[in-house]
Design an enzyme around this catalytic site. Structure first.
Site, PDB file in Angstrom:
ATOM      1  N   LYS A  79       0.864  -1.179   0.000  1.00  0.00           N
ATOM      2  CA  LYS A  79       0.000   0.000   0.000  1.00  0.00           C
ATOM      3  C   LYS A  79       0.898   1.225   0.000  1.00  0.00           C
ATOM      4  CE  LYS A  79      -4.504   0.954   0.433  1.00  0.00           C
ATOM      5  NZ  LYS A  79      -5.658   0.214  -0.086  1.00  0.00           N
ATOM      6  N   GLY A 176     -26.470   1.410   1.673  1.00  0.00           N
ATOM      7  CA  GLY A 176     -25.568   2.085   0.727  1.00  0.00           C
ATOM      8  C   GLY A 176     -25.881   1.686  -0.709  1.00  0.00           C
ATOM      9  N   GLY A 178     -24.536   2.827  -3.539  1.00  0.00           N
ATOM     10  CA  GLY A 178     -23.506   3.375  -4.435  1.00  0.00           C
ATOM     11  C   GLY A 178     -23.204   2.391  -5.543  1.00  0.00           C
ATOM     12  N   VAL A 180     -21.339  -0.330  -5.655  1.00  0.00           N
ATOM     13  CA  VAL A 180     -21.450  -1.747  -5.306  1.00  0.00           C
ATOM     14  C   VAL A 180     -22.888  -2.090  -4.895  1.00  0.00           C
ATOM     15  CG1 VAL A 180     -20.664  -3.560  -3.729  1.00  0.00           C
ATOM     16  CG2 VAL A 180     -19.027  -1.906  -4.619  1.00  0.00           C
TER      17      VAL A 180
HETATM   18  P1  NAD Z   1     -19.817   4.593  -3.327  1.00  0.00           P
HETATM   19  O1  NAD Z   1     -19.191   5.848  -2.821  1.00  0.00           O
HETATM   20  O2  NAD Z   1     -20.171   4.486  -4.776  1.00  0.00           O
HETATM   21  O3  NAD Z   1     -21.163   4.308  -2.515  1.00  0.00           O
HETATM   22  C1  NAD Z   1     -21.314   4.427  -1.140  1.00  0.00           C
HETATM   23  C2  NAD Z   1     -22.781   4.773  -0.872  1.00  0.00           C
HETATM   24  O4  NAD Z   1     -22.999   4.713   0.525  1.00  0.00           O
HETATM   25  C3  NAD Z   1     -23.165   6.176  -1.324  1.00  0.00           C
HETATM   26  O5  NAD Z   1     -24.351   6.120  -2.091  1.00  0.00           O
HETATM   27  C4  NAD Z   1     -23.369   6.923  -0.013  1.00  0.00           C
HETATM   28  O6  NAD Z   1     -24.373   7.939  -0.101  1.00  0.00           O
HETATM   29  C5  NAD Z   1     -23.816   5.804   0.900  1.00  0.00           C
HETATM   30  N1  NAD Z   1     -23.627   6.047   2.323  1.00  0.00           N
HETATM   31  C6  NAD Z   1     -22.610   6.700   2.945  1.00  0.00           C
HETATM   32  N2  NAD Z   1     -22.813   6.687   4.276  1.00  0.00           N
HETATM   33  C7  NAD Z   1     -23.954   6.005   4.489  1.00  0.00           C
HETATM   34  C8  NAD Z   1     -24.668   5.648   5.655  1.00  0.00           C
HETATM   35  N3  NAD Z   1     -24.256   5.985   6.876  1.00  0.00           N
HETATM   36  N4  NAD Z   1     -25.822   4.935   5.510  1.00  0.00           N
HETATM   37  C9  NAD Z   1     -26.273   4.586   4.283  1.00  0.00           C
HETATM   38  N5  NAD Z   1     -25.619   4.907   3.150  1.00  0.00           N
HETATM   39  C10 NAD Z   1     -24.498   5.594   3.251  1.00  0.00           C
HETATM   40  O7  NAD Z   1     -18.852   3.431  -2.881  1.00  0.00           O
HETATM   41  P2  NAD Z   1     -18.742   1.952  -3.480  1.00  0.00           P
HETATM   42  O8  NAD Z   1     -17.666   1.914  -4.511  1.00  0.00           O
HETATM   43  O9  NAD Z   1     -20.101   1.443  -3.798  1.00  0.00           O
HETATM   44  O10 NAD Z   1     -18.142   1.187  -2.222  1.00  0.00           O
HETATM   45  C11 NAD Z   1     -18.964   0.865  -1.113  1.00  0.00           C
HETATM   46  C12 NAD Z   1     -18.126   0.158  -0.058  1.00  0.00           C
HETATM   47  O11 NAD Z   1     -17.534  -1.011  -0.633  1.00  0.00           O
HETATM   48  C13 NAD Z   1     -16.943   0.967   0.489  1.00  0.00           C
HETATM   49  O12 NAD Z   1     -16.756   0.610   1.836  1.00  0.00           O
HETATM   50  C14 NAD Z   1     -15.773   0.483  -0.340  1.00  0.00           C
HETATM   51  O13 NAD Z   1     -14.538   0.675   0.333  1.00  0.00           O
HETATM   52  C15 NAD Z   1     -16.111  -0.977  -0.480  1.00  0.00           C
HETATM   53  N6  NAD Z   1     -15.500  -1.641  -1.631  1.00  0.00           N
HETATM   54  C16 NAD Z   1     -15.754  -1.210  -2.887  1.00  0.00           C
HETATM   55  C17 NAD Z   1     -15.182  -1.860  -3.966  1.00  0.00           C
HETATM   56  C18 NAD Z   1     -15.468  -1.427  -5.373  1.00  0.00           C
HETATM   57  O14 NAD Z   1     -15.115  -2.165  -6.311  1.00  0.00           O
HETATM   58  N7  NAD Z   1     -16.108  -0.289  -5.589  1.00  0.00           N
HETATM   59  C19 NAD Z   1     -14.321  -2.956  -3.757  1.00  0.00           C
HETATM   60  C20 NAD Z   1     -14.082  -3.403  -2.448  1.00  0.00           C
HETATM   61  C21 NAD Z   1     -14.677  -2.729  -1.393  1.00  0.00           C
END
Ligand code: NAD
Length: 351
Positions: A79, A176, A178, A180
């Site tokens: 990292k 959430g 987002g 994922v």
């Molecule tokens: P993202 O930013 O696209 O989505 C996150 C969503 O969570 C947003 O819509 C936000 O409004 C919502 N949110 C934030 N705080 C909240 C709360 N307290 N209650 C409800 N909703 C809330 O992120 P993502 O890429 O979808 O990733 C989501 C999680 O998965 C993160 O923890 C990220 O580290 C993890 N992750 C993502 C990936 C990837 O490929 N994108 C891979 C491994 C892990």
């Protein structure tokens, strides 16, 4: 105290880079390269102290070793952190200097995106080094593949708890919506699950609910919602001493990183009869995608490998049952066994 924190965590190498012209101050931590070169993103943060930055990069790089090993990848854990305010620092010159820093590690560390660094930054890094993934020439957005892996992980948990992997009519609450969370919700709906969604962004929830006809729950009520599976897909630390007593579910399995506020919460969930799928195992699809980008391969192959998370997780659940321990312990043991079994350092990139 130069070697103390490094050798305590079993790290192989920590490198400090400074480029006064661009203001670059970066720390790259390589935790373990037994299984292959170390891979992990570059986090840009205005840390309060240099010690805090070092602590973060040591912790994150070690976690990457376990994540790669648990995903059956020929990669180790690394990292990087760039110290400073991302808004002040960002610029091509800084990322070029950073690319040269990564390059001088000669492939022992492969970088990618993380908090406050994006695809466009990795494109600049790629001008100076080949040891970068997550660029615009790469395999594209990993999130749908992450969601695919989470979906198969949920199926494994459902099979373990209810005796069949089918998610039809299973009640799943997704925290959430987002990248994922949305993709996971769509997959579950396609397979007949009953999905309830929640997000702090009300407009995102409303739009999704309108399009798919699903139920919604307010962000602060999400832990009280009765369901089969609670799928955290937003932020870390949501499983803690306050939320665990409120949970009314059999399974916690979602895409978010660092779901547990503290490691001991895995034990507390188990004592409460809740099956917890370790986050770093179930959300490994993103790492599998960037690994495929580095090693050479297609999105379809990455997707197939992400689906295999289900079988691997099921194996870990069975081992946890046999050993009367948590799945988190079993997952850590699985990763350690892979590393211990590797006799030599294997170069991951085909020559
Ligand atoms: P993202 O930013 O696209 O989505 C996150 C969503 O969570 C947003 O819509 C936000 O409004 C919502 N949110 C934030 N705080 C909240 C709360 N307290 N209650 C409800 N909703 C809330 O992120 P993502 O890429 O979808 O990733 C989501 C999680 O998965 C993160 O923890 C990220 O580290 C993890 N992750 C993502 C990936 C990837 O490929 N994108 C891979 C491994 C892990």
């Amino acid at each position: 105290m130069v070697f103390g924190p490094i050798s305590d965590g079993g790290h192989e190498q920590v490198s400090y880079f400074s480029d006064p012209e661009t203001g670059l101050q970066a720390i790259v931590a390589i935790h373990d390269t037994t299984l292959g070169p170390s891979l992990g993103g570059t986090r840009i943060l205005d840390y309060e102290t240099e010690d805090a930055a070092l602590e973060d990069v040591l912790r994150l790089s070690k976690a990457m070793t376990y994540k790669a090993a648990a995903a059956d990848l020929p990669l180790g854990g690394g990292k990087a952190v760039i110290l400073g305010n991302p808004d002040d620092l960002k610029g091509d010159a800084l990322f070029e200097a950073y690319g040269r820093a990564v390059d001088c590690l000669a492939g022992r560390y492969i970088t990618s995106v993380d908090v406050n660094s994006g695809v466009e930054d990795m494109d600049v890094v790629a001008r100076e080094t080949d040891h970068v993934v997550g660029t615009s020439d790469g395999l594209g957005n990993p999130s749908p593949i992450t969601a695919h892996g989470v979906f198969h992980g949920i199926r494994a948990c459902v099979e373990s708890v209810y005796g069949t992997a089918s998610v039809t009519d299973r009640e799943v609450v997704i925290q959430g919506l987002g990248k994922v969370g949305q993709s996971l919700a769509e997959k579950l709906l396609e397979h007949g699950a009953s999905v309830t969604v929640s997000d702090v962004d009300e407009s995102a929830v409303e739009a999704f609910a309108r399009e798919h006809g699903v139920d919604t729950v307010a962000p602060d009520a999400v832990y009280d919602q009765s369901c089969d599976v609670f799928a955290p897909c937003a932020i870390g630390g949501v499983i803690n001493d306050d939320t665990i007593p409120r949970l009314d579910c059999d399974i916690v399995a979602g895409g978010a990183n660092n779901v547990l506020a503290e490691r001991r919460h895995a034990d507390v969930l188990r004592e409460q009869g809740v099956l917890y799928a370790p986050d770093y195992v179930i959300n490994g699809g993103g790492l599998i995608t960037v690994a495929k980008e580095y090693l050479g391969g297609t999105r379809e192959e990455a997707s197939e490998e992400a689906a295999a998370i289900g079988d691997r997780l099921l194996e870990m659940i069975e081992r946890a049952d046999d050993r009367d321990t948590t799945v988190l312990e079993a997952a850590d043991a699985y990763a350690r066994e892979r590393i211990d079994a590797a006799e030599t350092v294997t170069p991951a990139r085909p020559t």
